[in-house]
Write an enzyme that holds these catalytic residues in place. Structure first.
Site, PDB file in Angstrom:
ATOM      1  N   THR A  28      67.603  93.711  61.745  1.00 39.66           N
ATOM      2  CA  THR A  28      67.145  94.451  60.564  1.00 39.66           C
ATOM      3  C   THR A  28      65.940  95.312  60.934  1.00 39.66           C
ATOM      4  OG1 THR A  28      67.981  92.739  59.118  1.00 39.66           O
ATOM      5  CG2 THR A  28      66.316  94.197  58.186  1.00 39.66           C
ATOM      6  N   TYR A  40      65.194  89.093  62.300  1.00 35.58           N
ATOM      7  CA  TYR A  40      63.907  89.731  62.045  1.00 35.58           C
ATOM      8  C   TYR A  40      63.130  89.622  63.348  1.00 35.58           C
ATOM      9  CZ  TYR A  40      64.239  90.088  56.916  1.00 35.58           C
ATOM     10  OH  TYR A  40      64.583  90.430  55.630  1.00 35.58           O
ATOM     11  N   HIS A  70      68.150  97.423  52.358  1.00 31.81           N
ATOM     12  CA  HIS A  70      67.638  96.089  52.060  1.00 31.81           C
ATOM     13  C   HIS A  70      67.761  95.791  50.554  1.00 31.81           C
ATOM     14  CE1 HIS A  70      65.220  93.229  54.698  1.00 31.81           C
ATOM     15  NE2 HIS A  70      65.373  92.550  53.589  1.00 31.81           N
ATOM     16  N   SER A 128      70.492  84.722  57.521  1.00 31.71           N
ATOM     17  CA  SER A 128      69.152  85.316  57.691  1.00 31.71           C
ATOM     18  C   SER A 128      68.299  84.524  58.679  1.00 31.71           C
ATOM     19  CB  SER A 128      68.459  85.342  56.328  1.00 31.71           C
ATOM     20  OG  SER A 128      67.092  85.607  56.478  1.00 31.71           O
ATOM     21  N   LYS A 147      70.796  96.872  61.327  1.00 30.17           N
ATOM     22  CA  LYS A 147      70.947  96.822  59.860  1.00 30.17           C
ATOM     23  C   LYS A 147      69.768  97.555  59.229  1.00 30.17           C
ATOM     24  CE  LYS A 147      71.301  93.575  55.982  1.00 30.17           C
ATOM     25  NZ  LYS A 147      70.029  93.611  55.268  1.00 30.17           N
TER      26      LYS A 147
HETATM   27  C1  LIG Z   1      66.269  88.117  47.743  1.00 26.03           C
HETATM   28  C2  LIG Z   1      66.764  88.899  48.907  1.00 26.03           C
HETATM   29  C3  LIG Z   1      66.513  88.446  50.180  1.00 26.03           C
HETATM   30  C4  LIG Z   1      66.976  89.175  51.286  1.00 26.03           C
HETATM   31  N1  LIG Z   1      66.752  88.668  52.525  1.00 26.03           N
HETATM   32  C5  LIG Z   1      67.172  89.376  53.590  1.00 26.03           C
HETATM   33  C6  LIG Z   1      66.978  88.866  54.893  1.00 26.03           C
HETATM   34  O1  LIG Z   1      66.447  87.780  55.090  1.00 26.03           O
HETATM   35  N2  LIG Z   1      67.395  89.658  55.928  1.00 26.03           N
HETATM   36  C7  LIG Z   1      67.990  90.878  55.745  1.00 26.03           C
HETATM   37  O2  LIG Z   1      68.327  91.549  56.695  1.00 26.03           O
HETATM   38  N3  LIG Z   1      68.240  91.334  54.504  1.00 26.03           N
HETATM   39  C8  LIG Z   1      67.852  90.608  53.434  1.00 26.03           C
HETATM   40  N4  LIG Z   1      68.125  91.077  52.184  1.00 26.03           N
HETATM   41  C9  LIG Z   1      68.944  92.303  52.012  1.00 26.03           C
HETATM   42  C10 LIG Z   1      70.431  91.955  51.974  1.00 26.03           C
HETATM   43  O3  LIG Z   1      70.894  91.565  53.242  1.00 26.03           O
HETATM   44  C11 LIG Z   1      71.268  93.155  51.528  1.00 26.03           C
HETATM   45  O4  LIG Z   1      70.948  94.256  52.333  1.00 26.03           O
HETATM   46  C12 LIG Z   1      71.079  93.505  50.051  1.00 26.03           C
HETATM   47  O5  LIG Z   1      70.849  92.365  49.275  1.00 26.03           O
HETATM   48  C13 LIG Z   1      72.317  94.234  49.524  1.00 26.03           C
HETATM   49  O6  LIG Z   1      72.079  94.728  48.241  1.00 26.03           O
HETATM   50  P1  LIG Z   1      72.553  93.979  46.892  1.00 26.03           P
HETATM   51  O7  LIG Z   1      71.673  92.783  46.719  1.00 26.03           O
HETATM   52  O8  LIG Z   1      72.327  95.034  45.864  1.00 26.03           O
HETATM   53  O9  LIG Z   1      74.004  93.609  47.038  1.00 26.03           O
HETATM   54  C14 LIG Z   1      67.680  90.368  51.079  1.00 26.03           C
HETATM   55  C15 LIG Z   1      67.951  90.810  49.798  1.00 26.03           C
HETATM   56  C16 LIG Z   1      67.513  90.086  48.707  1.00 26.03           C
HETATM   57  C17 LIG Z   1      67.850  90.561  47.325  1.00 26.03           C
END
Ligand SMILES: Cc1cc2nc3c(=O)[nH]c(=O)nc-3n(C[C@H](O)[C@H](O)[C@H](O)COP(=O)(O)O)c2cc1C
Length: 398
Positions: free
Chosen positions: A195, A169, A294, A146, A270
Site C-alpha cells: 500500500t 504497510y 484507500h 492487512s 495498492k
Molecule cells: C476501516 C478501514 C481500514 C482499512 N485498513 C486498510 C489496511 O489495513 N490496509 C490497506 O491497504 N487498506 C486498508 N483500507 C482500505 C481498503 O483496503 C480498501 O481500499 C477500501 O476500503 C475500499 O473502499 P470501500 O470501503 O469503499 O469498499 C481500509 C479501509 C477501511 C474503511
C-alpha cells in the site's frame, strides 16, 4: 447512513410524493420505522447489513470504519463515480450457462469481487479476520489480509484453508517491511500488495470526533497511548526494538526491486490513481496494480477510483492485472468497473458491515447479495462470462 433511507427522506419532502405508489408513500413517511433485519439471510442489499452494523459496532470503531479524511470529498467521489455510468442492455442472449469466475496468478476464484485488506477486524466482531476467512472459504473468494490484522496470518490461512494475499504497510523501517513479507510468504501467502497511498499520514477528522464522543475505557485493547502497530500479531516475534510509524516518506519505486528480490510472491502496488504511476509499476516489474484511494482515506479531493481506472487500464495495456476498489456497493458497480477494464473489484466496508452485523454469516451474505446483483447485471448486458463484459455495456450518463 444508507443511501436508501436518505432517498426515502428526500421523497417524503418532494412534490413527486403525491404521485408515488402507495407502498413507496408508506415507506417514505416512516423511513426510520423500516425494520432492521435480524438474520443475515434476510438482508436484501448491503445497506440492510450496514444498518444492523451501525447498531452493533461501538461508536469509535464505527467512526474508524465509515469515515474518510478532512471533509470526506474523496469518500463521496468514490460512490458518485458509479452514478455517472448507466448500463447499456442487450437482449435475447442465451444466458443458460453463466460463469463469473476469475483467474488471478494461476488461482481461480468464484467471483471477481474480492475482500480488501482492512485493519483491526476484531474491532467489529470478535470473530475478526478468522470469521472473514471462513466466509471467504465457503464462497471461494479472494481475501487480502492487512498488516494491521488483529489475528495472525497463520490463523487466517488455517481458517481459509487456501492461500491468501498479504497487504504490506512498509512503515518507517524498510527492514521490518522485508521481514513482514518473508513471514507472510512462509505462512503461505501467494501475493503481496504494497500500500503506497499513505506516505506521510492523514487527517482522520470525523473518526477522531467520533472517538472523542465514545465514553468507553479503551486502554485494555489499545494500551494507554492508543492503538499501536507493534502490538499487532503481525509484528509479534519480529524482534522489534523501538516504535514503528505507519508512514514511509522516503519510499520510492526502487523498493519494488528490493521486494522482488526478497520474495517469490507476486508483488502488487495498492493505491495508484494515475496512468504515469501504472506505467512505472509495469516498468519496475510489478505483477499487478490496485487502483485505490484507500476508500477515500488517503488524499482528499481526489477522483473517485472508477474515474482513475480508464487511464490506468490504458497505461497497463493488458500486461498485468488491474484491480480496483472504492465505493462498490452494488453488483452493477462491479460490472461498471469490469467494463472499464478492471480484472477484479474489491469491497472494504460492505463486508465489514456483514461481519459487524452477523459475523461469518454476515460476510457470506454480503458476498451473496453482491454476487447475485452482479450476475443479474451481467444478464442485463448479455454477458455470460467476465470476458464478455466490455465498454459497450456502458453509456456515460448525459
Ligand atoms: C476501516 C478501514 C481500514 C482499512 N485498513 C486498510 C489496511 O489495513 N490496509 C490497506 O491497504 N487498506 C486498508 N483500507 C482500505 C481498503 O483496503 C480498501 O481500499 C477500501 O476500503 C475500499 O473502499 P470501500 O470501503 O469503499 O469498499 C481500509 C479501509 C477501511 C474503511
Amino acid at each position: 447512513m444508507s443511501d436508501r433511507r436518505d432517498f426515502l427522506r428526500f421523497l417524503a419532502a418532494s412534490p413527486l410524493y403525491a404521485g408515488l405508489p402507495w407502498a413507496a408513500q408508506a415507506l417514505a413517511q416512516a423511513p426510520d420505522a423500516e425494520p432492521m433485519v435480524t438474520r443475515a439471510q434476510d438482508a436484501l442489499d448491503v445497506f440492510d447489513l450496514e444498518k444492523v452494523a451501525s447498531k452493533t459496532i461501538p461508536m469509535s470503531h464505527w467512526g474508524y470504519l465509515m469515515t474518510g479524511v478532512d471533509g470526506e470529498e474523496t469518500l463521496r467521489a468514490n460512490r458518485e463515480a458509479y452514478a455517472h455510468w448507466q448500463l447499456r442492455t442487450r437482449r435475447l442472449v442465451d444466458l443458460s450457462k453463466m460463469d463469473m469466475s476469475v483467474e488471478l496468478f494461476g488461482h481461480r476464484y468464484a467471483s471477481p469481487i474480492f475482500l480488501c485488506p482492512l485493519g483491526y477486524q476484531k474491532a467489529f466482531n470478535p470473530g475478526g479476520e478468522v470469521a472473514v476467512a471462513r466466509a471467504a472459504k465457503t464462497r471461494d473468494a479472494l481475501q487480502i489480509l492487512s498488516t494491521v490484522s488483529s489475528t495472525s496470518i497463520d490463523d487466517v490461512i488455517k481458517a481459509r484453508e487456501a492461500p491468501i494475499w498479504y497487504q504490506l504497510y512498509t512503515t518507517n523501517n524498510l527492514d521490518v517491511a522485508i521481514k513482514l513479507v518473508k513471514q507472510a510468504e512462509a505462512a503461505g501467502a501467494i501475493a503481496v500488495a504494497m500500500t503506497v497511498d499513505l506516505p506521510i499520514g492523514r487527517n482522520t477528522e470525523t473518526a477522531t470526533r467520533l472517538a472523542r464522543a465514545d465514553t468507553r475505557t479503551c486502554t485494555s485493547c489499545h494500551g494507554p497511548t492508543g492503538p499501536s502497530m507493534t502490538g499487532r500479531p503481525m509484528f509479534a516475534g519480529l524482534g522489534l526494538s523501538g516504535p514503528l510509524v505507519n508512514a514511509t516518506p522516503a519510499l520510492t519505486w526502487d523498493f519494488i526491486r528490493r521486494l522482488k528480490d526478497a520474495t517469490n510472491m507476486k508483488v502488487l502496488v495498492k493505491g495508484l490513481e494515475s496512468g504515469e504511476d501504472a506505467a512505472l509499476a509495469v516498468k519496475y516489474g510489478c505483477d499487478g496494480v490496485m487502483v485505490s484511494n484507500h476508500g477515500g482515506r488517503a488524499t482528499e479531493t481526489a477522483r473517485g477510483t472508477l474515474e482513475s481506472l480508464p487511464e490506468i487500464v490504458a497505461a497497463v495495456k493488458g500486461r498485468i492485472p488491474v484491480l480496483v476498489d472504492g465505493g462498490v456497493r452494488r453488483g452493477t458497480d462491479a460490472l461498471k468497473a469490469l467494463a472499464l477494464g478492471a480484472t477484479a473489484v474489491g469491497i472494504g466496508r460492505p463486508y465489514i458491515w456483514g461481519l459487524g452485523a452477523f459475523g461469518q454469516e454476515g460476510v457470506e451474505r454480503t458476498m451473496d447479495v453482491l454476487n447475485n446483483e452482479l450476475r443479474l447485471a451481467m444478464g442485463g448486458v448479455g454477458a455470460r462470462r467476465l470476458k464478455e463484459i466490455t465498454p459497450a455495456a456502458l453509456i456515460r450518463r448525459a
